[in-house]
Design an enzyme around this catalytic site. Structure first.
Site, PDB file in Angstrom:
ATOM      1  N   SER A 138       0.855  -1.191   0.000  1.00  0.00           N
ATOM      2  CA  SER A 138       0.000   0.000   0.000  1.00  0.00           C
ATOM      3  C   SER A 138       0.884   1.231   0.000  1.00  0.00           C
ATOM      4  CB  SER A 138      -0.857   0.005   1.270  1.00  0.00           C
ATOM      5  OG  SER A 138      -1.523   1.239   1.400  1.00  0.00           O
ATOM      6  N   TYR A 151      -2.412  -1.403  10.471  1.00  0.00           N
ATOM      7  CA  TYR A 151      -2.503  -1.737   9.040  1.00  0.00           C
ATOM      8  C   TYR A 151      -1.283  -1.206   8.276  1.00  0.00           C
ATOM      9  CZ  TYR A 151      -4.100  -1.537   4.171  1.00  0.00           C
ATOM     10  OH  TYR A 151      -4.186  -1.679   2.809  1.00  0.00           O
TER      11      TYR A 151
END
Ligand code: NAP
Length: 254
Positions: A138, A151
């Site tokens: 990400s 995360y």
């Protein structure tokens, strides 16, 4: 990497980015096997894409990974690409006490999952003339969104692991690639993300990603994610503050 003639296993191929990649790669003439927990989603995707295969997988379970890896090797001996895409996202509370369930499930799914899956397939992949291990990380691995500290950390961990593994596999037939998406219209963060105008439309993301995947790039980056990726360095915190202040002002929790 070469975009045709591969046998590709994708985790989390029943929705979102995994489904998008699966469909694009299937259309380019690859054998594609998707996986995930929700059989209904897998069946819907294979039905819409005749010839595509699926297998049920819980990436949080070492036993499930072991049995799926054995099945893949037995049924698809030409398997030469694994795309570690399955992942979960939760908001958390780095400013205080962490919810242990969020911590454990996020690390188990996003870190242990891809590492165990890759480990279960790596010796098989090394036996292929050309192979690839692909990790979906990400932009938040590089510029974190403070409301999802756990995360972000899982994605940063996978980025680091990929660098080590790429080095260790230098000179072998196995390439280690990383796809670092920007914010994309999927259900990852809930239904509202599907229509969030600030997120990149899924089709646009897949089209641009496939183009870059077809080059020699180790890191597969869309133009939209480059400001996050390229921020890393001695003064990176300045942009972290700017981005998080902007998100807070736009109504996100932080
Ligand atoms: N959308 C974004 O803005 C964005 C940005 C950067 C990175 N990413 C990354 O892109 C990847 C795909 O996410 P997405 O946006 O496409 O969201 P998504 O539609 O929610 O996809 C996540 C996929 O992971 C699978 N999955 C989750 N837990 C699993 C488990 N325990 N075992 C097997 N499969 C599991 C889900 O399938 P089941 O629930 O059926 O198991 C689902 O198909 C994730 O790694 C995510 O972190 C997304």
């Amino acid at each position: 990497m070469k975009l045709t003639g591969n046998t590709i296993f994708i985790t989390g191929g029943g929705s979102g980015i995994g489904r998008g990649l699966a469909e694009a790669l299937h259309g380019l003439g690859n054998e594609v096997i998707i996986s995930g927990r929700r059989k209904g989603h897998l069946d819907e995707v294979t039905k819409a894409n005749p010839g595509m295969k699926s297998v049920e997988l819980d990436i949080a379970s070492p036993e499930s990974i072991k049995s799926v890896a054995a099945k893949l090797i037995a049924e698809y001996p030409k398997l030469n690409v694994v795309i570690n895409n399955a992942g979960i996202f939760s908001v958390d509370t780095a400013e205080g006490v962490l919810d242990d369930e969020v911590l454990v499930s996020t690390v188990t799914t996003n870190v242990f999952g891809p590492l165990r899956m890759t480990s279960a397939l790596i010796e098989h992949l090394k036996g292929q003339d050309a192979a690839a291990v692909i990790y979906v990380t990400s932009g938040l691995a590089f510029t974190p969104l403070a409301m999802a500290a756990v995360y972000n950390s899982t994605k940063a961990a996978i980025h680091s692991y990929a660098l080590s593994q790429r080095y260790k596999l230098k000179g072998t037939s196995v390439k280690v690639l990383e796809i670092a998406p920007p914010y994309v219209q999927t259900e990852l963060g809930g239904d509202q993300q599907l229509n969030d105008p600030r997120a990149m439309p899924l089709k646009e993301f897949i089209d641009e990603t496939i183009k870059v995947l077809g080059t020699d790039a180790d890191e597969v980056l869309t133009e939209r994610v480059k400001p996050l990726r390229n921020n890393v360095g001695p003064n990176e915190y300045e942009f972290v503050v700017k981005m998080n202040d902007m998100m807070t002002a736009a109504g996100h929790k932080s």
